[in-house]
Design a protein around this motif. Sequence first.
Motif, PDB file in Angstrom:
ATOM      1  N   ASN A 177     -22.966 -14.576 144.884  1.00 40.23           N
ATOM      2  CA  ASN A 177     -22.705 -13.779 143.681  1.00 40.23           C
ATOM      3  C   ASN A 177     -21.902 -12.510 143.969  1.00 40.23           C
ATOM      4  O   ASN A 177     -21.498 -11.813 143.059  1.00 40.23           O
ATOM      5  CB  ASN A 177     -24.022 -13.435 142.955  1.00 40.23           C
ATOM      6  CG  ASN A 177     -24.870 -12.439 143.751  1.00 40.23           C
ATOM      7  OD1 ASN A 177     -24.694 -12.289 144.961  1.00 40.23           O
ATOM      8  ND2 ASN A 177     -25.785 -11.780 143.061  1.00 40.23           N
ATOM      9  N   ALA A 178     -21.710 -12.197 145.296  1.00 40.52           N
ATOM     10  CA  ALA A 178     -20.964 -10.979 145.644  1.00 40.52           C
ATOM     11  C   ALA A 178     -19.643 -11.296 146.342  1.00 40.52           C
ATOM     12  O   ALA A 178     -18.834 -10.403 146.554  1.00 40.52           O
ATOM     13  CB  ALA A 178     -21.818 -10.086 146.538  1.00 40.52           C
ATOM     14  N   GLY A 234     -16.862 -12.889 145.547  1.00 38.65           N
ATOM     15  CA  GLY A 234     -15.635 -12.555 144.816  1.00 38.65           C
ATOM     16  C   GLY A 234     -15.396 -11.061 144.767  1.00 38.65           C
ATOM     17  O   GLY A 234     -14.274 -10.591 144.951  1.00 38.65           O
ATOM     18  N   LEU A 235     -16.475 -10.289 144.566  1.00 43.20           N
ATOM     19  CA  LEU A 235     -16.340  -8.832 144.479  1.00 43.20           C
ATOM     20  C   LEU A 235     -15.928  -8.225 145.818  1.00 43.20           C
ATOM     21  O   LEU A 235     -15.093  -7.325 145.861  1.00 43.20           O
ATOM     22  CB  LEU A 235     -17.659  -8.198 144.027  1.00 43.20           C
ATOM     23  CG  LEU A 235     -18.051  -8.350 142.558  1.00 43.20           C
ATOM     24  CD1 LEU A 235     -19.413  -7.719 142.312  1.00 43.20           C
ATOM     25  CD2 LEU A 235     -17.010  -7.706 141.657  1.00 43.20           C
ATOM     26  N   VAL A 236     -16.534  -8.699 146.914  1.00 41.03           N
ATOM     27  CA  VAL A 236     -16.189  -8.161 148.234  1.00 41.03           C
ATOM     28  C   VAL A 236     -14.728  -8.465 148.541  1.00 41.03           C
ATOM     29  O   VAL A 236     -13.990  -7.607 149.037  1.00 41.03           O
ATOM     30  CB  VAL A 236     -17.120  -8.725 149.336  1.00 41.03           C
ATOM     31  CG1 VAL A 236     -16.641  -8.294 150.719  1.00 41.03           C
ATOM     32  CG2 VAL A 236     -18.552  -8.278 149.114  1.00 41.03           C
ATOM     33  N   SER A 237     -14.310  -9.693 148.212  1.00 40.59           N
ATOM     34  CA  SER A 237     -12.907 -10.050 148.428  1.00 40.59           C
ATOM     35  C   SER A 237     -12.000  -9.158 147.582  1.00 40.59           C
ATOM     36  O   SER A 237     -10.984  -8.646 148.065  1.00 40.59           O
ATOM     37  CB  SER A 237     -12.701 -11.516 148.081  1.00 40.59           C
ATOM     38  OG  SER A 237     -11.369 -11.872 148.345  1.00 40.59           O
ATOM     39  N   ALA A 238     -12.400  -8.923 146.325  1.00 44.87           N
ATOM     40  CA  ALA A 238     -11.615  -8.061 145.434  1.00 44.87           C
ATOM     41  C   ALA A 238     -11.534  -6.628 145.979  1.00 44.87           C
ATOM     42  O   ALA A 238     -10.505  -5.967 145.843  1.00 44.87           O
ATOM     43  CB  ALA A 238     -12.221  -8.061 144.037  1.00 44.87           C
ATOM     44  N   ALA A 239     -12.624  -6.163 146.618  1.00 42.56           N
ATOM     45  CA  ALA A 239     -12.630  -4.801 147.170  1.00 42.56           C
ATOM     46  C   ALA A 239     -11.523  -4.635 148.206  1.00 42.56           C
ATOM     47  O   ALA A 239     -10.909  -3.565 148.312  1.00 42.56           O
ATOM     48  CB  ALA A 239     -13.988  -4.479 147.796  1.00 42.56           C
ATOM     49  N   PHE A 268     -17.225   0.407 142.292  1.00 43.72           N
ATOM     50  CA  PHE A 268     -17.087  -0.991 142.688  1.00 43.72           C
ATOM     51  C   PHE A 268     -18.018  -1.310 143.868  1.00 43.72           C
ATOM     52  O   PHE A 268     -18.691  -2.350 143.884  1.00 43.72           O
ATOM     53  CB  PHE A 268     -15.621  -1.254 143.066  1.00 43.72           C
ATOM     54  CG  PHE A 268     -15.227  -2.684 142.960  1.00 43.72           C
ATOM     55  CD1 PHE A 268     -14.920  -3.239 141.731  1.00 43.72           C
ATOM     56  CD2 PHE A 268     -15.170  -3.480 144.083  1.00 43.72           C
ATOM     57  CE1 PHE A 268     -14.565  -4.574 141.620  1.00 43.72           C
ATOM     58  CE2 PHE A 268     -14.819  -4.811 143.984  1.00 43.72           C
ATOM     59  CZ  PHE A 268     -14.513  -5.363 142.759  1.00 43.72           C
ATOM     60  N   THR A 304     -21.459  -1.697 142.635  1.00 46.59           N
ATOM     61  CA  THR A 304     -21.657  -2.984 141.968  1.00 46.59           C
ATOM     62  C   THR A 304     -21.923  -4.087 142.997  1.00 46.59           C
ATOM     63  O   THR A 304     -22.821  -4.919 142.813  1.00 46.59           O
ATOM     64  CB  THR A 304     -20.421  -3.339 141.110  1.00 46.59           C
ATOM     65  OG1 THR A 304     -20.081  -2.216 140.303  1.00 46.59           O
ATOM     66  CG2 THR A 304     -20.695  -4.521 140.205  1.00 46.59           C
ATOM     67  N   ILE A 305     -21.161  -4.056 144.082  1.00 49.63           N
ATOM     68  CA  ILE A 305     -21.381  -5.038 145.151  1.00 49.63           C
ATOM     69  C   ILE A 305     -22.790  -4.871 145.725  1.00 49.63           C
ATOM     70  O   ILE A 305     -23.524  -5.843 145.916  1.00 49.63           O
ATOM     71  CB  ILE A 305     -20.332  -4.876 146.279  1.00 49.63           C
ATOM     72  CG1 ILE A 305     -18.944  -5.240 145.764  1.00 49.63           C
ATOM     73  CG2 ILE A 305     -20.700  -5.717 147.493  1.00 49.63           C
ATOM     74  CD1 ILE A 305     -17.816  -4.939 146.740  1.00 49.63           C
ATOM     75  N   ARG A 331     -25.362  -6.332 143.313  1.00 48.48           N
ATOM     76  CA  ARG A 331     -25.362  -7.803 143.321  1.00 48.48           C
ATOM     77  C   ARG A 331     -26.033  -8.352 144.577  1.00 48.48           C
ATOM     78  O   ARG A 331     -26.826  -9.286 144.516  1.00 48.48           O
ATOM     79  CB  ARG A 331     -23.919  -8.338 143.276  1.00 48.48           C
ATOM     80  CG  ARG A 331     -23.193  -8.115 141.978  1.00 48.48           C
ATOM     81  CD  ARG A 331     -23.499  -9.194 140.964  1.00 48.48           C
ATOM     82  NE  ARG A 331     -22.775  -8.902 139.735  1.00 48.48           N
ATOM     83  CZ  ARG A 331     -21.506  -9.304 139.509  1.00 48.48           C
ATOM     84  NH1 ARG A 331     -20.869 -10.050 140.388  1.00 48.48           N
ATOM     85  NH2 ARG A 331     -20.907  -8.993 138.377  1.00 48.48           N
TER      86      ARG A 331
END
Lengths: 259, 259
Positions: free
Chosen positions: B177-178, B180-185, B234, B237-238, B241
């Motif tokens: 669940n994290a 995508g967010l870590v990659s986006a970071a 951000f 948020t990571i 999650r």
Amino acid sequence: MDQISYGQYSLVYNALSFVLAAMGAATIFLFLSRSQVSPKYKAAVTVSGIVTLIAAYHYFRIFNSWDAAYSVANGVVTATGRPFNDAYRYMDWLLTVPLLVTELILVMRLPGNEGSKKASRLALLAAIMVLLGYPGEISHVASTRWLWWCLSMIPFLIIQFELFVGLKSSIAAQPENARGLVSAARYITVVTWLFYPIVFILPMIGMTGASAEVGVQVGYSIADVLAKAAFGVFIYTIALRKSESEGYAEPVLRTAVAR
Amino acid sequence: MDQISYGQYSLVYNALSFVLAAMGAATIFLFLSRSQVSPKYKAAVTVSGIVTLIAAYHYFRIFNSWDAAYSVANGVVTATGRPFNDAYRYMDWLLTVPLLVTELILVMRLPGNEGSKKASRLALLAAIMVLLGYPGEISHVASTRWLWWCLSMIPFLIIQFELFVGLKSSIAAQPENARGLVSAARYITVVTWLFYPIVFILPMIGMTGASAEVGVQVGYSIADVLAKAAFGVFIYTIALRKSESEGYAEPVLRTAVAR
């Protein structure tokens, strides 16, 4: 003091502001991070944050004093006649240097009352060291500066010896994952503290006027950031590692695991 | 510097005030939200808040410096002769950019001591990058600016490569669940950091006088809000999650559910 250039003025101005920001940031970090270490090490982290808080206060004062001592118009720096108060540094050290010794000994957790005895003795020596340095710092006579420098170096060397040699036997008693860090903390103390007597003698070894003033201000600023803010974060890291090695986790998590 | 219009003066004035508000707000948000994440991720959120706190301090100083550098009467802006101190930005970056790298690596929780090793190396590179940029920033000679820009780009590109390519393999180890967010970071870091070298060259690619000054001030303001305040939220948020995916809930809630 002779004429100071805008570049010299700015260098000190920015260095003082930088140290103020670093000390403030370290204080908040250490106070917030207290919750992550075992109750046994909370005092060490608290004292580390108190040291940077006291330093932040004094750098706020030193910055304002520097700002008031000069006026700048169209790139020309003029002394306003208001004194730049350097005594703030000694007021700061009189409080923080005994506490710096204390935070190192607190995080080591020496057996029995050995820690509190050693901390009291070294803290007293540290206060004497600072007091003996001050009459030299405010003097413009080289021989007077050397006299007080030499006197101040006596407690300095005793403290350094006790921290470096006297605490060596306690290193083996530290948990394995923190042993290297505790040993490194002794080296960091020796190296960062050496800045102070070296910066002190800058005006006695050829630096004069504005250059000497700038050298002393920037030198002490670097020394303070390393010996207080960086050292405080280092003490927190040791406290965290030791807490982990003793199976400590924030109580919150413990409750969750127990259920 | 040539004559600055009231519109240009106001644009910078308002941009600086906006960033001060955003950094202060992000700091309070991050400090309050610390309690919602698992102890494992508290350090990442704490450091994110420390970064915006340091930035808020410097924007307060930059704002006051801008305000003091000009006086405005009946829509006419006049330079007061007091210098606008741009060095605050570099003092800020020297502290915050190494911490920005650290917060990303902290929230990823790399195995063993890989994280602390990588964070130390990248933080050191980040500090070198900032220091190499400064001599160029204060120069008005295009060739000098290009020289230091190029030198500063060496650590910049190494950091970007290490974050983007070097951390790619660690993405797979993140909870689903994290991920995508870590990659986006990583993408956000690359994109927001690119603002800085671009803003730096504005005075070298045709912008002159007041326009260049305004472009640089507004450009760095936008970059700082994105790279520090937005990035910090951000990271939080990571952390949230990842805490959820590991079954963490604030203790209060857990006790209530258990009953």
